[in-house]
Design a protein around this motif. Structure first.
Motif: not given
Length: 399
Positions: A80-95
């Motif tokens: 979702n973050i990437a779809a709205f123009g945000g950075a690319d994150y791996a799942p372990d970079e999200i809390i």
């Protein structure tokens, strides 16, 4: 222990009864109060999200989860973050956190030492300052005004920077003002952060709720910003899920890992049922978000029309679901706080003064778009009557 404060920790900041508390007490004794104060949508959580939560409970989602959140939800957040123009994150970079508000405190406790400075826009969402204070850090308030439509700019920030400046908060769209920071200005703020080695907390919880041609530029997607940005968001506003308490933090792994440990200590994990509901919010139909945005658009027009009729000026409401209006423009001889109390007691309309959000003046009030249009129109009529009453008093006193 009544009246004995010697047992309290020094970090506890004592004050008189909070204005909101006083207003709630006044409201308890009144009938038919129109509440345009809190940032809690009156709209219901969409049915498919509620159903997903119910099914999750029936399927046993009643236990602890991974401290950072269930893997499918973190994967969906990253997409979702990437779809709205945000950075690319791996799942372990999200809390996944129990609401965005707890995320603020987790970030502050992880990043700030005593004497560090957190730079916050004022007016802005006040728990950021509380989080810094609990970390024994200093809060540096950047005053904003009508001249920039309460938009934070790099030119405002730079004179306040010192060798102790460490964290900069950008709330976009802003609460309480509803302003959206233009993408070009976000780029200038990012350049300033790189120049002065600042970590940016990019609060984008209202990013799906914008009006007109305004657009939110995710900070972490800008050059050189991914490694120094913590993106904070959640499900409360766009999906009307305030009571489910689901927020999230996204950032570089070296910052997320220690934040995860603090989040684990605070809550172990976010409620499992709420996480499954949030997953349904992201993976299910998204027309509900646009439907709610359009409802807020209609309410925005109703509030602005009522204020225009009174001659009350306001910041252009570009996003979120707030209108930030200037009581001083009515020349009533009273401040915003006193006006809010009189409006509640005499007009049975609840709104909040900007001083609650750190405004350096007592001139502005925040009105939430959290009532149907017909109720908003009645609220505007009641407000006009209270304004007329105050003006009549002033004429009588002058005579």
């Amino acid at each position: 222990m009544t009246g004995n404060t010697s047992r309290l920790a020094k970090r506890v900041k004592l004050a008189d009864a909070h204005l909101i508390t006083r207003m709630l007490e006044i409201a308890d004794g009144l009938d038919d109060v129109i509440k345009l104060g809190r940032g809690d949508p009156d709209l219901d959580t969409p049915a498919h999200i509620v159903t997903a939560g119910q099914q999750a409970l029936a399927n046993g989602a009643t236990h602890y989860t991974h401290p950072q959140g269930i893997a499918p939800l973190r994967e969906a957040i990253a997409r979702n973050i990437a779809a709205f123009g945000g950075a690319d994150y791996a799942p372990d970079e999200i809390i996944v956190t129990p609401g965005g508000q707890q995320a603020m405190f987790i970030i502050a406790l992880t990043l700030l030492d005593p004497g560090d400075e957190m730079i916050v826009p004022c007016p802005g969402y006040n728990p950021y300052g509380q989080a810094a204070e609990l970390s024994d850090a200093d809060v540096v308030k950047i005053p904003m005004g009508m001249e920039t439509n309460f938009t934070l700019t790099a030119a405002m920030i730079e004179p306040h920077l010192t060798p102790r400046s460490k964290v900069l908060v950008l709330i976009n769209p802003n609460n309480p003002t509803g302003s959206v920071t233009p993408p070009d200005e976000v780029r200038k703020i990012a350049e300033l952060a790189r120049k002065h080695d600042l970590i940016v907390i990019s609060d984008e919880i209202y990013a799906r709720l914008v009006f007109g041609n305004h657009r939110v530029q995710p900070v972490a997607a800008l050059p050189g910003m991914r490694e120094r940005t913590i993106t904070l968001s959640g499900f409360s506003k766009a999906y009307a899920m305030t009571g489910w308490r689901v927020g999230y933090i996204a950032g570089p792994r070296e910052l997320i890992v220690p934040m995860s440990e603090i989040n684990h200590a605070f809550a172990i994990s976010t409620a499992a049922v709420s996480q499954h509901a949030a997953l349904a919010a992201l993976t299910g139909p998204q027309d509900c978000v646009e439907e709610m945005r359009q409802i807020y658009e209609g309410r925005r027009r109703a509030i602005c029309a009522g204020l225009d009729a009174m001659g009350m000026t306001y910041a252009e409401p570009q996003g979120a679901f707030y209108v930030y209006a200037n009581v001083a423009s009515l020349d009533l001889g009273i401040g915003a706080g006193a006006f809010c109390e009189r409006l509640l007691a005499e007009g049975r309309v609840m709104i909040y003064p900007g001083t609650i959000y750190g405004d350096h003046t007592d001139d502005f009030v925040r009105m939430s778009m959290t009532q149907p249009v017909d109720r908003i129109r009645i609220a505007m009529q009641r407000m006009a009557a209270v304004v007329a009453g105050i003006r009549a008093e002033r004429l009588q006193d002058a005579g």
